[in-house]
Design an enzyme around this catalytic site. Structure first.
Site, PDB file in Angstrom:
ATOM      1  N   HIS A 167       0.856  -1.187   0.000  1.00 27.16           N
ATOM      2  CA  HIS A 167       0.000   0.000   0.000  1.00 27.16           C
ATOM      3  C   HIS A 167       0.887   1.230   0.000  1.00 27.16           C
ATOM      4  O   HIS A 167       1.841   1.321   0.771  1.00 27.16           O
ATOM      5  CB  HIS A 167      -0.887   0.020   1.250  1.00 27.16           C
ATOM      6  CG  HIS A 167      -1.679   1.290   1.374  1.00 27.16           C
ATOM      7  ND1 HIS A 167      -2.856   1.495   0.686  1.00 27.16           N
ATOM      8  CD2 HIS A 167      -1.432   2.430   2.056  1.00 27.16           C
ATOM      9  CE1 HIS A 167      -3.300   2.709   0.952  1.00 27.16           C
ATOM     10  NE2 HIS A 167      -2.465   3.298   1.786  1.00 27.16           N
ATOM     11  N   ASP A 199     -15.912   2.115   5.950  1.00 27.24           N
ATOM     12  CA  ASP A 199     -14.866   3.113   5.733  1.00 27.24           C
ATOM     13  C   ASP A 199     -15.329   4.156   4.724  1.00 27.24           C
ATOM     14  O   ASP A 199     -15.100   5.352   4.910  1.00 27.24           O
ATOM     15  CB  ASP A 199     -13.568   2.450   5.251  1.00 27.24           C
ATOM     16  CG  ASP A 199     -12.534   3.511   4.885  1.00 27.24           C
ATOM     17  OD1 ASP A 199     -12.182   4.305   5.772  1.00 27.24           O
ATOM     18  OD2 ASP A 199     -12.134   3.586   3.713  1.00 27.24           O
ATOM     19  N   ARG A 213     -15.904  12.285   7.272  1.00 21.05           N
ATOM     20  CA  ARG A 213     -14.667  12.912   7.770  1.00 21.05           C
ATOM     21  C   ARG A 213     -14.275  14.087   6.894  1.00 21.05           C
ATOM     22  O   ARG A 213     -13.816  15.130   7.373  1.00 21.05           O
ATOM     23  CB  ARG A 213     -13.530  11.878   7.815  1.00 21.05           C
ATOM     24  CG  ARG A 213     -13.660  10.886   8.947  1.00 21.05           C
ATOM     25  CD  ARG A 213     -12.725   9.712   8.746  1.00 21.05           C
ATOM     26  NE  ARG A 213     -11.333  10.125   8.705  1.00 21.05           N
ATOM     27  CZ  ARG A 213     -10.348   9.415   8.134  1.00 21.05           C
ATOM     28  NH1 ARG A 213     -10.617   8.259   7.558  1.00 21.05           N
ATOM     29  NH2 ARG A 213      -9.120   9.855   8.155  1.00 21.05           N
ATOM     30  N   SER A 249      -8.815   3.298   8.645  1.00 21.57           N
ATOM     31  CA  SER A 249      -9.338   3.408   7.284  1.00 21.57           C
ATOM     32  C   SER A 249      -8.474   2.605   6.309  1.00 21.57           C
ATOM     33  O   SER A 249      -8.974   1.785   5.530  1.00 21.57           O
ATOM     34  CB  SER A 249      -9.375   4.897   6.893  1.00 21.57           C
ATOM     35  OG  SER A 249      -9.569   5.064   5.522  1.00 21.57           O
ATOM     36  N   LYS A 273      -9.218  -1.812   4.900  1.00 16.21           N
ATOM     37  CA  LYS A 273      -9.359  -2.216   3.491  1.00 16.21           C
ATOM     38  C   LYS A 273      -8.356  -3.320   3.148  1.00 16.21           C
ATOM     39  O   LYS A 273      -8.666  -4.233   2.389  1.00 16.21           O
ATOM     40  CB  LYS A 273      -9.178  -0.996   2.581  1.00 16.21           C
ATOM     41  CG  LYS A 273     -10.394  -0.050   2.648  1.00 16.21           C
ATOM     42  CD  LYS A 273     -10.197   1.222   1.874  1.00 16.21           C
ATOM     43  CE  LYS A 273      -9.350   2.209   2.634  1.00 16.21           C
ATOM     44  NZ  LYS A 273      -9.443   3.593   2.219  1.00 16.21           N
TER      45      LYS A 273
HETATM   46  N1  URA Z   1      -6.233   7.037   2.829  1.00  8.51           N
HETATM   47  C1  URA Z   1      -7.271   6.303   3.259  1.00  8.51           C
HETATM   48  O1  URA Z   1      -7.643   5.299   2.662  1.00  8.51           O
HETATM   49  N2  URA Z   1      -7.904   6.698   4.398  1.00  8.51           N
HETATM   50  C2  URA Z   1      -7.524   7.779   5.106  1.00  8.51           C
HETATM   51  O2  URA Z   1      -8.110   8.061   6.116  1.00  8.51           O
HETATM   52  C3  URA Z   1      -6.448   8.534   4.622  1.00  8.51           C
HETATM   53  C4  URA Z   1      -5.807   8.148   3.480  1.00  8.51           C
END
Ligand code: URA
Length: 441
Positions: free
Chosen positions: A82, A161, A168, A183, A187
């Protein structure tokens, strides 16, 4: 349970237990709590923070709010990567075939770009016919058959999320460590990863502008991932200047092909970055039995570039997912631009700054990125940067080439040029590629 009691508890600085967090997340995800209560909860978390145990609970509750991909029938150990997002970051296009060429199956779900940084799927879609929307059966079949598949989300992964993130964004609660960590990690967990290499960027073109902020995020993600039983390696890497030289979708595919074909000139930083990330992915996949020695692993990866194995894997994936491999064999056939302009240094000196942020803005203004999810992008436009921080330059030396398809957009893009480069009188040290590595394996 009542949402108001949980909000009050968090507001007053007390820790919530796992049942409370799970109840809140799942009830909101189902649509049974109003946005105003979720917004109040997010603000309470933003102001009060969360303990490690709370963040673990939040991550798992979000991961379990939708499908949990189980790849265990296809891969006995799923390794994923990631990136927190950077300018010119085409690492996945290179690293995934490179790792797969070593016999490690890589089945990755990627995203599209939003805002200034581009998404892997958008880049791949510059290749005519390439399909990112695979069914679950196709995704598994490609992973089994080719050992490499890169697609968009065919599942409802961590839907909580998505809902929380939208809130947010409009309640000023994005920059909260437990909210960011949960978050991102939810995933990855939902996508079935056993081992995760995180590339956390620091700098003017990154989500985290300082190395300290990026390190804190990296440490927190490693800690949470480890607590959930995942193997974690995080690097903190530079994003003050773009990675490589190309910024823009087809241009980044071309540059990735160059690295995969073992070209070095002009892509040294990108190549080095990819070799490090790939070595860490192999280290996780080897689980201590294989690829534990970093230098040996790097030597193997360099061989996979020089003997054509990594490029062959990339080509196989493009073909398997319907892409026109003639574009890979002859990248001039990829979408291009008809207005090409090179801008040069106005004085002698040393490059003191190549602002990733302003370079990204230049590519964005040309149409390489999108502001809203539904906006189209132009795959052929972008920029190529010809200088890095620390390089000596002469007046008239090319600094950037702009590839445009629209005269007005070209002019808008050029307006950022004066902010993109700073030339000083005195020698400047090159920027490091990496600032730190944090692991829990
Ligand atoms: N990337 C994400 O997937 N979530 C966040 O909160 C910030 C960056």
């Amino acid at each position: 349970m009542r949402a108001v009691d949980l909000i009050a508890k968090k507001r007053d600085g007390q820790a919530l237990n796992s049942d409370e967090i799970t109840w809140f997340v799942h009830t909101y995800a189902k649509g049974d709590l109003p946005d105003y209560q979720a917004a109040a909860f997010l603000m309470a978390v933003f102001l009060r923070g969360m303990t490690t145990a709370e963040t673990v609970s939040l991550t798992m509750a979000m991961a379990r709010s939708g499908d949990m991909l189980d790849l265990s029938d296809v891969i006995d150990y799923a390794v994923d990567k990631h990136s927190s997002g950077g300018v010119g970051d085409k690492t996945s296009l290179i690293v995934l075939p490179l790792v797969a060429s070593c016999g490690v199956t890589v089945a990755k779900m990627s995203g599209r770009g939003l805002g200034l940084t581009g998404g892997t799927l958008d880049k791949l879609e510059s290749i005519r016919g390439f399909r990112v929307n695979l069914t679950e059966a196709e995704f598994r079949d490609h992973a089994k058959r080719y050992g490499l598949v890169l697609a968009g989300q065919s599942h409802d992964l961590a839907p909580a999320d998505g809902k929380f993130y939208a809130l947010r964004d409009v309640t000023a609660t994005v920059p909260s460590l437990p909210l960011i960590v949960s978050s991102i990690m939810s995933k990855k967990i939902a996508a079935g990863a056993n081992g995760i290499v995180l590339d956390v960027k620091a700098g003017s073109g990154a989500f985290m502008e300082t190395v300290d902020q990026a390190r804190e995020l990296a440490q927190s993600m490693v800690e949470i991932g480890h607590n959930i039983g995942r193997d974690m390696i995080a690097v903190v890497s530079d994003m003050n200047q773009p990675l490589g030289s190309a910024v823009g979708n087809a241009l980044e595919v071309i540059e990735s092909i160059e690295v995969l074909q073992d070209q070095r000139a002009g892509v040294e930083d990108l190549r080095e970055h990819c070799l490090e990330i790939a070595a860490y992915m192999l280290k996780l996949a080897g689980r201590g039995r294989q690829w534990a020695d970093h230098q040996d692993t790097r030597a193997l990866l360099e061989r996979q570039l020089s003997n054509g194995a990594a490029f062959a894997k990339f080509r196989e994936m493009i073909s398997a997912q319907g892409g026109d491999v003639r574009m890979i064999d002859d990248p001039r056939q990829l979408p291009g631009a008809h207005l090409i302009e090179t801008l040069s240094a106005d004085r002698d000196g040393y490059i003191a700054q190549v602002s990733a942020h302003h370079i990204a803005q230049m590519a964005f203004d040309l149409g390489a990125g999108r502001e809203r999810k539904i906006d189209p992008i132009d795959p052929g436009v972008g920029v190529k940067v010809h200088a890095k921080v620390g390089d000596p330059v002469k007046q008239g030396q090319p600094l950037i080439t702009i590839y445009a398809n629209d005269q007005v957009k070209l002019s808008e893009s050029k307006a950022h040029f004066s902010h993109a480069f700073q030339i000083g009188d005195h020698p400047v040290n090159p920027l490091p590629l990496f600032y730190d590595t944090i692991s829990a394996v």
